[in-house]
Scaffold this motif. Structure first.
Motif, PDB file in Angstrom:
ATOM      1  N   UNK A 286       0.830  -1.200   0.000  1.00  0.00           N
ATOM      2  CA  UNK A 286       0.000   0.000   0.000  1.00  0.00           C
ATOM      3  C   UNK A 286       0.864   1.249   0.000  1.00  0.00           C
TER       4      UNK A 286
ATOM      5  N   UNK B 153      -2.617  10.785  -2.320  1.00  0.00           N
ATOM      6  CA  UNK B 153      -2.668   9.327  -2.386  1.00  0.00           C
ATOM      7  C   UNK B 153      -3.913   8.811  -1.672  1.00  0.00           C
TER       8      UNK B 153
ATOM      9  N   UNK C 226       4.262   0.403 -10.960  1.00  0.00           N
ATOM     10  CA  UNK C 226       3.039   0.690 -10.205  1.00  0.00           C
ATOM     11  C   UNK C 226       1.954  -0.308 -10.571  1.00  0.00           C
TER      12      UNK C 226
ATOM     13  N   UNK D  83       8.976   3.607 -13.694  1.00  0.00           N
ATOM     14  CA  UNK D  83       8.205   3.346 -12.485  1.00  0.00           C
ATOM     15  C   UNK D  83       6.733   3.126 -12.771  1.00  0.00           C
TER      16      UNK D  83
ATOM     17  N   UNK E  97      14.142   5.890  -1.344  1.00  0.00           N
ATOM     18  CA  UNK E  97      12.988   5.023  -1.478  1.00  0.00           C
ATOM     19  C   UNK E  97      12.971   3.916  -0.437  1.00  0.00           C
TER      20      UNK E  97
ATOM     21  N   UNK F 298      14.910  12.101  -2.772  1.00  0.00           N
ATOM     22  CA  UNK F 298      14.126  11.114  -2.047  1.00  0.00           C
ATOM     23  C   UNK F 298      14.852   9.784  -1.943  1.00  0.00           C
TER      24      UNK F 298
ATOM     25  N   UNK G 251       2.878   3.110  -3.522  1.00  0.00           N
ATOM     26  CA  UNK G 251       2.403   4.207  -4.366  1.00  0.00           C
ATOM     27  C   UNK G 251       2.781   5.548  -3.753  1.00  0.00           C
ATOM     28  N   UNK G 252       2.556   5.666  -2.445  1.00  0.00           N
ATOM     29  CA  UNK G 252       2.888   6.908  -1.752  1.00  0.00           C
ATOM     30  C   UNK G 252       4.374   7.208  -1.880  1.00  0.00           C
ATOM     31  N   UNK G 253       5.192   6.170  -1.702  1.00  0.00           N
ATOM     32  CA  UNK G 253       6.628   6.339  -1.778  1.00  0.00           C
ATOM     33  C   UNK G 253       7.032   6.837  -3.163  1.00  0.00           C
ATOM     34  N   UNK G 254       6.445   6.213  -4.178  1.00  0.00           N
ATOM     35  CA  UNK G 254       6.815   6.579  -5.546  1.00  0.00           C
ATOM     36  C   UNK G 254       6.369   7.997  -5.869  1.00  0.00           C
ATOM     37  N   UNK G 255       5.165   8.355  -5.443  1.00  0.00           N
ATOM     38  CA  UNK G 255       4.681   9.704  -5.738  1.00  0.00           C
ATOM     39  C   UNK G 255       5.538  10.737  -5.018  1.00  0.00           C
ATOM     40  N   UNK G 256       5.883  10.443  -3.759  1.00  0.00           N
ATOM     41  CA  UNK G 256       6.748  11.369  -3.019  1.00  0.00           C
ATOM     42  C   UNK G 256       8.065  11.562  -3.730  1.00  0.00           C
ATOM     43  N   UNK G 257       8.576  10.472  -4.299  1.00  0.00           N
ATOM     44  CA  UNK G 257       9.899  10.535  -4.916  1.00  0.00           C
ATOM     45  C   UNK G 257       9.871  10.898  -6.381  1.00  0.00           C
ATOM     46  N   UNK G 258       8.717  11.350  -6.874  1.00  0.00           N
ATOM     47  CA  UNK G 258       8.607  11.681  -8.304  1.00  0.00           C
ATOM     48  C   UNK G 258       9.669  12.664  -8.797  1.00  0.00           C
ATOM     49  N   UNK G 259       9.920  13.753  -8.078  1.00  0.00           N
ATOM     50  CA  UNK G 259      10.949  14.668  -8.580  1.00  0.00           C
ATOM     51  C   UNK G 259      12.296  13.971  -8.743  1.00  0.00           C
ATOM     52  N   UNK G 260      12.661  13.137  -7.766  1.00  0.00           N
ATOM     53  CA  UNK G 260      13.924  12.405  -7.850  1.00  0.00           C
ATOM     54  C   UNK G 260      13.903  11.443  -9.034  1.00  0.00           C
ATOM     55  N   UNK G 261      12.783  10.752  -9.222  1.00  0.00           N
ATOM     56  CA  UNK G 261      12.691   9.816 -10.348  1.00  0.00           C
ATOM     57  C   UNK G 261      12.827  10.544 -11.674  1.00  0.00           C
TER      58      UNK G 261
END
Lengths: 565, 548
Positions: A196, B120, A222, A218, B423, B421, A199-209
């Motif tokens: 669960x 989210x 998802x 990514x 991960x 970030x 998704x939150x982790x990925x969205x938070x890290x979007x700028x880094x990604x």
């Protein structure tokens, strides 16, 4: 998860009142259920035997009245529950806040404020569901089946016996299913939590990604993770829904068995039509409260969790011991001596937080002479802030004492003592209001001229006049945001306005840019003359400017070489 | 209606699964109603004392229904949850695709930390649309029609009464429930916001309030705000239970009406006596279909509110786009420059940077300083082409970034720092972000240059150690070093260190900056900081002025 924490029942009168109200309403509701079944059966049976509409007018009219009464009782349950929830949460909120202020203001190991405040306000929703939905169902599930069985037994013991047979099946099967799944369920929930949060982790890290050109890749991940989540959740649900289905099976089987048994007896003439119909209409009412209870079960946990969180916090704060003169009777407080004339002494002071095993301060000895500026240097977490808290009377030492001249701080009236202190914490808070109001925290009766002079002394006047509304600019939550340096300088202005003989500064230059550091250091220089200043700091230049520098390490104070004033 | 339509488009509407879910729901409810009705018929028929054989079929039907109903319900719950979970996966992917080009500069959410969790949360709440918004109303409609038709066959007037009752209970009451809930929510929102703000202020500022002797005033303010919310809550409590009570009332009154009509009809000799009780029980149990609708309506308004917020984000058009004919990316070593750049974020009118100049030669080390809140991070956003300037240009070897593909621009820079970030995964996975095909030897090399290799070697799981949410199980310094190792692995000509020393104490910060600059070798480095540590190691210091 205990639905009603005993602490809650003890503390909140509203809960006790609600329990009584719900039991009364529950009994009334049970009686209405019985009445509805009896009246419905009476009307239908009479008609079967040839009665006209006029003949059944009375039972029909009563039936309507019972229906209205049932609606009212359902409404009453909900109103009572919601009101109680509102009252309970209000009381808990105020308790949290009062306990924090009176017992544990420093809260150095406390919970994050924004999250806590949100829980204390929005938590009422979860509590409402628990008290307005779950609790009534609990009461009904206890009272109604008994009433139904009693009435059924009085009409036809055999039918009652059939109903009674199916009832125990429910808890037995549910227990069996529950035992089988408990272990697996725990592992499942952990895995689900990981999935669960993905998704939150990925969205938070979007700028880094994006910065690493990996955001497109990514997207596929998802979808994969969501698929995994779905499969895992469905696996758990298959078993979770099973227990609910068992309850429903018991209910439908019960109804079917009753109908068949009673039907056969009717054919053989062993029972009358009205009795048979009454029992049939009663049958679903036996299981309904239990089914509703099962449906609401998940809701109970959330409400309980909120209450528990707040109660835990109140208890934790209560365990602390702040020095406050709330009962002058026991302390017989005396007015504090003037720190400009007497030394402040820490005598073998030890301190540890109630929740920890380690002493933050150990047999600490310290002496501050009137008029001197002392720098307290040491690593973060070494106890500098704690020491300042003790001097402010936010907490009492676990052993040893703090003396102001010859008087023990614990014997003095805390509010009076604090009037002699100006405190600048490491992260000053700006309260909602104007800049002038914030500075006036130091002295609410100061006129504008004094406020301006205090701001000038603190090196804040220059930036304040350049703000859109100057001293009337609204700051704090929702107001104009200020930088860390600006906030520090306003806090210094507060301290300057207070014109107090003792000044406590906690890391005044931490996290500031070089320009701001210069301004703050200059302000402190202007603030010093004629006052006792205790500075907790990392910054070497600040320590160098003090009369004396002491190192606080491992809970003890060590003298450094005296620094030239 | 359009909101639901757009949300369904986002999450998809797989016809087969939806039909299965609705079909099973209708069966489950239908079997339940049929069970009570048939049982009533059985009893009524048995009262006529026919030969037992006449009842055999009915008895079989009753038993079948008793088993079929729980089974159908079980399958229906599985089907509807499966549908909702599938939709959730699809919505997450779609939303991600739509917001990906907007982050971070064009989304307020990314500049205010915890708003991302709300996003989210909103996305996940959309499952409610599938669980409560689709199935229950359609099933209720279908079943109501079936019941009314069944009654109409034997007693049309009672069918009318039932239709009215079901319409009231299935349409009017749920709409009322939704509307009352919304109004209460709006009224309380302001009071809740006020109380939350007072509480936060008091909890955060407790030390100062007590130190300055002003705690009683603060308490009084909280008590006032609390009292206001309590008053509103009490008023709303009266209204809240209304909808469910009305359902009970409508169900009961309709049943009584049907019963009365049946009795009258039988009295007039137009209805078989066996059907009186049967019709009454049919009417009573038919309300099972509409019973869940009021709470579904209430929850749906919350779901739609979430949905609107999500759609608002998902339907934005990104401002930064690739050019139609991209230029070639200049080969390293490159000079990066900002020339007379004025920049502002889409959500505000005042610029964060004004006529700003910066030049980064190959291999040089430049520090960017200035008070926090100035445009320092904006410079990073401009360099990475998350944001385009409103005036001036950002160039790589003289080529304007707007003439280059975004992907190429980002290959020029490697980002490390406070906002980078970490991960919730392993050290290896985090490092591999920079270079997916990196071997363990290459990973260790990067860790060595960031002076983190000894610590990783000593860990029981080594490179596979999990680091927790945003690197929670790492200390501040370790997290920064990991992030720097990752940036080094990317092998880009320019290293961006955006506040690498935040929350670190003096000596640790100094060491970190020194090590980072050393490990950077011949890369150009832009060190963004508001602290003095490390400034003595750079070639030039550029100040970003505070925004006017």
């Amino acid at each position: 998860m205990r639905l009603l924490d005993p602490r809650l029942v003890r503390r909140a009168r509203a809960v006790r009142v609600l329990l009584v109200v719900d039991v009364v309403l529950g009994i009334v509701a049970a009686l209405l259920v019985l009445a509805q079944a009896v009246l419905l059966a009476r009307v239908a049976a009479r008609s079967f035997e040839g009665a006209s509409l006029d003949d059944v007018a009375t039972p029909l009219g009563l039936l309507v009245a019972v229906v209205v009464a049932r609606a009212i009782s359902s409404w009453a349950f909900e109103v009572a529950g919601r009101r109680a929830a509102g009252d309970v949460i209000s009381q808990l909120r105020l308790d949290v806040v009062e306990t924090r202020l009176r017992k544990h203001p420093a809260a150095l190991d406390g919970a994050p404020s924004a999250e806590l405040a949100t829980a204390a306000v929005s938590g009422v929703d979860a509590l409402e569901t628990t008290l307005a939905r779950y609790l009534p169902q609990l009461v009904l599930a206890a009272v109604v089946p008994l009433a139904v069985l009693a009435l059924a037994a009085s009409i036809d013991p055999l039918a009652a016996g059939v109903m009674l047979l199916t009832l125990p099946l429910v808890p037995v099967f549910m227990w069996l299913v529950g035992r089988y799944t408990e272990r697996r369920a725990r592992e499942r929930w952990q895995a689900l939590a990981l999935l669960a949060n993905h998704f939150l982790d990925v969205v938070r890290g979007l700028p880094t990604l994006r910065a690493f050109n990996r955001s497109r890749a990514q997207a596929e991940r998802i979808t994969e993770v969501s698929e995994e989540y779905r499969r895992a959740t469905m696996g758990t649900l298959r078993i979770a829904f099973l227990s609910g289905s068992i309850l429903e099976l018991a209910a439908t089987l019960g109804i079917a068995l009753v109908a068949v048994v009673v039907g056969v007896r009717l054919v053989e003439g062993g029972i009358g039509f009205e009795s048979a119909l009454t029992v049939l209409v009663l049958a679903p009412e036996l299981y309904l409260p239990l089914r509703n209870l099962a449906a609401q079960f998940h809701a109970s946990a959330d409400g309980a969790a909120v209450a528990q969180r707040l109660l835990d916090l109140i208890d934790a704060d209560n365990a602390c011991n702040s020095l406050l003169q709330s009962d002058p009777g026991t302390h017989s407080p005396s007015p504090p001596p003037d720190p400009a004339l007497v030394p402040i002494v820490f005598e073998s002071v030890s301190f540890r937080y109630p929740s920890r095993d380690v002493d933050v301060l150990r047999d600490l000895d310290l002496e501050l002479l009137p008029g001197e500026t002392v720098a307290l240097v040491g690593p973060s977490g070494g106890g500098k802030s704690t020491l300042l808290s003790l001097l402010l009377g936010f907490a009492a030492p676990t052993s040893g004492r703090i003396l102001i001249g010859d008087d023990d701080l614990a014997e003095l009236e805390a509010a009076e003592w604090r009037r002699r202190i100006a405190f600048v914490p490491q992260q000053p808070t700006l309260f909602r209001g104007t800049v002038a109001e914030n500075i006036r925290l130091g002295d609410p009766d100061a006129n504008d001229e004094r406020v301006t002079r205090a701001a000038e002394l603190a090196g804040a006047h220059d930036f304040v006049v350049r703000l859109p509304q100057g001293y009337d600019t609204v700051v704090g939550d929702g107001g104009r945001p200020l930088s860390a340096g600006q906030r520090r300088r306003l806090a210094l202005a507060r301290a300057a306005l207070r014109d107090a003989p003792v000044v406590l500064l906690d890391e005044p230059t931490a996290d500031l840019d070089p320009a701001s550091v210069e301004v703050v250091v200059a302000a402190i220089e202007r603030l010093r003359p004629g006052r006792n200043v205790l500075l907790a700091t990392h910054a070497p230049e600040l320590a160098a400017s003090a009369d004396r520098a002491l190192r606080l390490d491992g809970g003890r104070v060590f003298e450094r070489a005296e620094v030239a004033a | 209606m359009t909101t639901i339509g757009r949300l369904l488009e986002l999450g998809g509407l797989p016809r087969g699964r939806v039909a299965l879910s609705i079909g099973l729901g209708a069966l489950a409810l239908g079997f339940g109603v049929a069970l009570m009705t048939t049982a009533g018929y059985l009893i009524s028929r048995a009262a006529e004392q026919p030969p037992i054989l006449a009842l055999t079929t009915i008895i079989v039907v009753v038993r079948f229904l008793a088993l079929a109903r729980p089974l159908a319900r079980y399958l229906e719950r599985l089907a509807s949850h499966d549908l909702a979970l599938q939709a959730l996966g699809r919505i997450r992917s779609r939303v991600y695709e739509r917001i990906e080009p907007l982050a971070p500069a064009e989304l307020e959410a990314f500049r205010r930390g915890d708003v991302v969790s709300r996003l989210v949360g909103d996305v996940d709440a959309l499952q409610g649309l599938y669980l409560r918004g689709l199935g229950p109303p359609l099933v209720a409609l279908g079943l109501s029609v079936a019941c009314v038709v069944a009654v109409a066959v034997v007693l049309p007037v009672a069918a009318l009464a039932l239709a009215v009752g079901l319409a009231l209970g299935g349409i009017v009451v749920p709409l009322l429930a939704g509307r009352l809930g919304r109004r209460a929510g709006r009224r309380q929102a302001a009071a809740r916001g006020e109380l939350t703000a007072e509480l936060v202020e008091l909890l955060r500022g407790a030390p100062e309030l007590v130190a300055y002797g002003r705690e009683e005033e603060a308490l009084a303010r909280v008590r006032t705000a609390d009292g206001e919310l309590l008053r509103l809550g009490r008023r709303d409590a009266l209204v809240a239970g209304l909808a469910d009570a009305l359902t009970v009332l409508v169900a009961g009154l309709t049943t009584a009406a049907v019963l009365a009509l049946a009795v009258a009809s039988h009295g007039a000799g137009e209805l078989d006596r066996v059907l009186v009780a049967t019709l009454a029980l049919l009417a009573l149990s038919s309300f099972d279909a509409v019973a869940p609708l009021p709470s579904a309506a209430r929850e749906l308004s919350g779901t739609l509110a979430s949905g609107r917020r999500v759609l608002h984000l998902a339907e934005r058009v990104p401002l930064v786009a690739d050019p139609l004919e991209p230029a070639q990316l200049p080969r390293a070593p490159v000079t990066v420059a900002l020339q007379g750049v004025t920049a502002r974020y889409p959500s505000s009118i005042s610029p964060v940077l004004k006529s700003f100049d910066l030049r980064l030669e190959p291999g040089s080390r430049v520090a960017l300083v200035g008070p926090s809140g100035a445009g320092k991070t904006t410079v990073t956003n401009l360099l990475l082409r998350f944001l385009d300037p409103t005036e001036g240009r950002v160039t790589i070897d003289g080529v304007d970034l707007r003439d280059l593909r975004q992907e190429d621009v980002r290959r020029t820079f490697a980002l490390a720092g406070q906002d980078a970030h970490v991960f919730d995964s392993s050290i290896r996975e985090n490092l591999r972000l920079a270079r997916p095909a990196a071997t363990d030897a290459e990973l260790r090399g990067a860790l060595r240059r960031a002076r983190l290799d000894d610590w990783v070697e000593a860990l029981p799981d080594g490179l596979d150690t999990l680091v927790g949410e945003d690197g929670a199980s790492l200390s501040g310094g370790q997290r920064q070093r990991l992030v720097i190792a990752r940036a080094l692995l990317a092998d880009a000509p320019v290293l961006l260190l955006d506040e690498p020393t935040a929350h670190l104490d003096g000596p640790t910060a100094r060491e970190l900056v020194a090590d980072a600059l050393d490990a950077a070798d011949d890369r150009a480095v832009l060190l963004i900081t508001h602290r003095p540590e490390g400034l003595e190691l750079v070639d030039a210091v550029v100040t970003v002025p505070e925004p006017a």
